[in-house]
Design a protein around this motif. Sequence first.
Motif: not given
Length: 501
Positions: A477-484, A281-285, A457-465
């Motif tokens: 794989x799983x990458x954290x917020x701010x992945x390149x 809850x409260x997360x954007x994946x 990809x910029x949208x995913x990086x900019x929006x996702x937690x």
Amino acid sequence: MSDQLLLQMQGIKKSFVGVEVLHGVDLDLRAGEIHAIVGENGAGKSTLMKTLAGVHMPTEGKILINGEEQTFHHPAAAQAAGVGIVYQEFNLLPERNVAENIFIGREPRKGLIVDAKRMERETQALLDEVGEDSFGPRTPVRWLSVAQQQVVEIIKARSLNAKILVLDEPTAALAEGEVELLFKLVRRLQELGVGILYISHRLREVFALSQRITVIKDGGVVKTLNTAETNQRELVNAMVGRELDGYFPEKGLKEDLGDVRLAVKNLTTPLLKDVTFDVRAGEIVGLAGLQGSGRTEIARAIFGADPITSGTVEIDGKERRFKHPRQAIRAGIGFITEDRKAEGLALAQSIRDNMLLAVRTVIPARKRRSMDGLMGVKELARVTELKAQGPEQEVRFLSGGNQQKVVLSKWLETQPNVMIFDEPTRGIDVGAKAGIHDLIRKLAKDGKAVLMISSELPELIGMSDRILVMHEGKLAGELPAGASEPEIMEYATGSHEEVAA
């Protein structure tokens, strides 16, 4: 690029039923130039291009090709003058082969019989001209990828000896890995001296390809800029007429996340293999991956649109197995599909009817609070900042961004706890994108669990937690917020496995 002016559009005005939508537009194009046309939905880009292509007659103004004034009463006249246009929605016959599609309606003949061999020879020459060797004249169009079908559309225009080519949102339906194929073709045509008018909302493409950029707003030209002398911020400000503080809203805090709302465990279908993840809850994946990697298939399986072979889906801790999307909606899931026109909207129906489509499916009429649904059409329009003439306006007459807001309203009306977005901003201008992004983040802040699929990809990086990456039906794989972007593409292409080995 030469100094030869292929095209001059001077003082173009166009009115419909007394309402002027183009206000004296000036535009020119040189041989071998890629000239980008940008602007918000409804700015007048499509009307201007249809005027050039002979679909509309200008109310005032002149069109000159190679210095000679032209009058196009029909698209065939524009084609004869060397103007080709490739629309966002393809016009191909899937059961015919490539050659038959390129020469449809003007097949070379021997007497009364179609000269198939000549048609195939000429098609092959066109393919050779642009360096396309991944398919041939006899290949059925239904076997081709979206990117290859676009190549067919472009060389069909080229077969008409087009020296001026209009490309309308050419990458809107392409996955990240297919875009370079189009770029290669466009650059090859540029080398051949073709002048290209390139319409796109994807500013990265505009800066990668074009030599000049014209910004259109409210039916007029704001400015024309040399690409090398401007930047994205200046361009966005010119397009929307205001400062945008940032492309993406501020992310939430980890401590604000709630319990797991969506849990997918060992999900397996004919196309997916043992996929496991959760969304709180409260997360954007974010969900990344190349076309065919299984991104959309995950969404459809969760939503009950595709059968699950094994594995489970849990909503708020309760295991669910949906045999039909209706069951998923009742369980609190909303799903905005990647093709809003084919799957998300009833285009010939009103805004009101579209907003109530989903809730009418799952809530019997006797249980609805009113004929306006649960939230109410006016409240939905306010929340989504929908711009329209009124609730009875047909959805087909709305811009892409406003159509997407109607789709979102449809799901808000069901009051979901889990929202799945598949390509939420495809074909939408930067101003409308910002509005959609704000709405998605607000849903998360209100405690919804959000799963967002995007090829940008910029949208995913900019929006996702967090970002999950699919490769060949598996969760790579799983990458954290701010992945390149390079990190995401390593997993999306399977390169991370080679590095690990």
